[in-house]
Design a protein around this motif. Structure first.
Motif, PDB file in Angstrom:
ATOM      1  N   GLY A  15       0.833  -1.190   0.000  1.00 35.12           N
ATOM      2  CA  GLY A  15       0.000   0.000   0.000  1.00 35.12           C
ATOM      3  C   GLY A  15       0.862   1.232   0.000  1.00 35.12           C
ATOM      4  N   LEU A  16       0.294   2.357   0.360  1.00 38.04           N
ATOM      5  CA  LEU A  16       1.069   3.575   0.473  1.00 38.04           C
ATOM      6  C   LEU A  16       0.511   4.411   1.595  1.00 38.04           C
ATOM      7  CD1 LEU A  16       0.299   6.262  -2.197  1.00 38.04           C
ATOM      8  CD2 LEU A  16      -1.324   4.475  -1.618  1.00 38.04           C
ATOM      9  N   LEU A  17       1.265   5.432   1.945  1.00 37.66           N
ATOM     10  CA  LEU A  17       0.873   6.300   3.032  1.00 37.66           C
ATOM     11  C   LEU A  17      -0.173   7.293   2.577  1.00 37.66           C
ATOM     12  CD1 LEU A  17       4.438   6.936   4.400  1.00 37.66           C
ATOM     13  CD2 LEU A  17       2.774   5.245   5.138  1.00 37.66           C
ATOM     14  N   GLU A  24       9.566   8.729   7.216  1.00 39.67           N
ATOM     15  CA  GLU A  24      10.055   7.373   7.377  1.00 39.67           C
ATOM     16  C   GLU A  24       9.004   6.404   6.850  1.00 39.67           C
ATOM     17  OE1 GLU A  24       8.474   6.964  12.002  1.00 39.67           O
ATOM     18  OE2 GLU A  24      10.585   6.764  11.531  1.00 39.67           O
ATOM     19  N   PRO A  25       9.416   5.189   6.487  1.00 41.77           N
ATOM     20  CA  PRO A  25       8.429   4.216   6.036  1.00 41.77           C
ATOM     21  C   PRO A  25       7.488   3.827   7.165  1.00 41.77           C
ATOM     22  CG  PRO A  25      10.573   3.183   6.318  1.00 41.77           C
ATOM     23  CD  PRO A  25      10.779   4.662   6.474  1.00 41.77           C
ATOM     24  N   ALA A  26       6.271   3.456   6.818  1.00 47.54           N
ATOM     25  CA  ALA A  26       5.290   3.000   7.792  1.00 47.54           C
ATOM     26  C   ALA A  26       4.597   1.782   7.221  1.00 47.54           C
ATOM     27  CB  ALA A  26       4.277   4.102   8.099  1.00 47.54           C
ATOM     28  N   VAL A  44       5.145  -5.294   5.262  1.00 47.46           N
ATOM     29  CA  VAL A  44       4.970  -4.336   4.170  1.00 47.46           C
ATOM     30  C   VAL A  44       5.204  -2.939   4.714  1.00 47.46           C
ATOM     31  CG1 VAL A  44       3.399  -3.366   2.461  1.00 47.46           C
ATOM     32  CG2 VAL A  44       3.258  -5.786   3.035  1.00 47.46           C
ATOM     33  N   THR A  45       5.986  -2.152   3.995  1.00 42.70           N
ATOM     34  CA  THR A  45       6.168  -0.748   4.351  1.00 42.70           C
ATOM     35  C   THR A  45       5.977   0.112   3.119  1.00 42.70           C
ATOM     36  OG1 THR A  45       8.557  -0.932   4.001  1.00 42.70           O
ATOM     37  CG2 THR A  45       7.746  -1.190   6.262  1.00 42.70           C
ATOM     38  N   GLY A  46       5.481   1.329   3.320  1.00 40.24           N
ATOM     39  CA  GLY A  46       5.290   2.271   2.230  1.00 40.24           C
ATOM     40  C   GLY A  46       5.890   3.620   2.579  1.00 40.24           C
TER      41      GLY A  46
END
Length: 277
Positions: A15-17, A24-26, A44-46
Motif C-alpha cells: 500500500g502507500l501512506l 520514514e516508512p510506515a 509491508v512498508t510504504g
C-alpha cells in the motif's frame, strides 16, 4: 499450493501512506495462517515523498512449512503520480528463493509498457520437480497498460478511499504484471466495517477482489486461479491491508496485521540469510 497462494497474496499485500509526505516508512508486520496453521510471516512498508511512491515487502515461511518450502521473497515497487493524480509504475524488483533455486528479477516501466531489465538465476540447489513445466510467455500486448503489483495495490488504497467518500467508482479493475504473469483484479468496495483481530477492534474499508489470469499461467494454474476471491480489509488511515482472507483453494488462507512497522520491511520481519541451506 500454499507457496503459490502466498506469492499471489504477496502481490496484494502492499500500500502507500496518506497524501502527506512522510519522513520514514510506515507499515505492518503480518502473520500468515494456512488451514489453521502458522505458515509464514510478512511485512509491508510504504513511503511517499514528492509524488514518488516506494513500497517494500518481504515474506518467509516458518515452522513445518519452512522445512517443506524454504520460501524467501522480497519485493520493491516504485511509482510516481501523474498529472491527473493517477499512479504509474517506474520499476519493480523481486528476490526469490525456495528449495530449488534463488533468482532475481527487475522490471522497468516506460511509455505504459513493462520491460525486463534483469532475469537471473543466482543459485541452483536442486533439480525442479519431475512434473514441472515451463510457463507460457507473456505476449507484448499483455505487458502494456499495466502496473507492477505493489504500485497497483497502492492505487487500490486510493481508489477505495475515494469510493468510500463518494468521489470515485465503487467497482473497478486493476491490471498487473509481475515479470512472470499478467493478471487483473476486479474490485468492489463494500463500505466501512469494524473488524476484530486478536481481540483488538479496527475501523476498516471492506472490499472484495476477484483474480482474472491474463497470460503467463500454466494451464492447471490458469484454471485454479481464475475467479479466486479475496475479502480484504484496509486500514482507512494508512491504506494498508489489515486482513486478507480467501477460501478459494485447498485450505483457508488468512493474513492478519499483528504489529505496526516503522522500519524497512526486511527489518520488521527479517528474512533469514539467502544462502542458508
Amino acid at each position: 499450493m500454499m507457496a503459490r497462494t502466498a506469492l499471489i497474496l504477496a502481490a496484494m499485500v502492499a500500500g502507500l501512506l496518506p497524501a502527506a509526505a512522510s519522513a520514514e516508512p510506515a507499515g505492518w508486520r503480518y502473520e500468515i495462517m494456512w488451514g489453521g496453521f502458522h505458515a509464514g510471516d510478512m511485512a509491508v512498508t510504504g513511503d511517499q515523498r514528492d509524488g514518488a511512491v516506494q513500497t517494500g515487502m518481504t515474506i518467509r515461511t516458518v515452522g513445518l512449512f519452512d522445512r517443506l518450502l524454504r520460501l524467501r521473497f522480497a519485493a520493491e515497487g516504485g511509482g510516481r503520480e501523474g498529472s491527473a493524480g493517477e499512479l504509474g509504475s517506474e520499476h519493480y524488483q523481486t528476490h526469490f528463493r525456495n528449495r530449488t533455486q534463488e533468482q532475481m528479477l527487475r522490471l522497468a516501466f516506460r511509455g505504459g509498457e513493462a520491460f525486463t531489465v534483469l532475469d537471473e538465476v543466482l543459485a541452483v540447489f536442486a533439480p525442479p520437480p519431475d512434473n514441472d513445466e515451463p510457463a507460457p510467455t507473456v505476449p507484448p500486448e499483455a505487458r502494456r497498460g499495466v502496473r507492477d503489483p505493489l504500485t497497483n495495490i497502492a492505487l487500490l488504497g486510493r481508489k477505495a478511499r475515494q469510493a468510500l467518500a463518494g468521489t470515485g467508482p465503487g467497482t473497478f479493475r486493476l491490471a498487473s504484471y509481475d515479470g512472470r504473469r499478467a493478471y487483473d483484479f476486479d474490485v468492489e468496495v463494500k463500505g466501512a466495517r469494524r473488524i476484530a483481530i486478536r481481540d483488538q477492534e479496527f475501523d476498516s474499508i471492506e472490499l472484495t477482489m476477484v483474480l482474472r489470469p491474463v497470460a503467463g499461467f500454466k494451464p492447471r494454474f490458469q484454471k485454479m486461479w481464475a475467479g479466486a476471491e479475496y475479502l480484504v480489509h484496509l486500514d482507512p488511515q494508512s491504506l494498508l491491508p489489515l486482513r486478507i482472507y480467501t477460501d478459494s483453494f485447498a485450505a483457508a488462507t488468512v493474513i492478519n496485521a499483528v504489529d505496526p512497522c516503522r522500519v524497512a520491511a526486511e527489518q520488521c520481519a527479517p528474512l533469514l540469510a539467502w544462502g542458508e541451506p
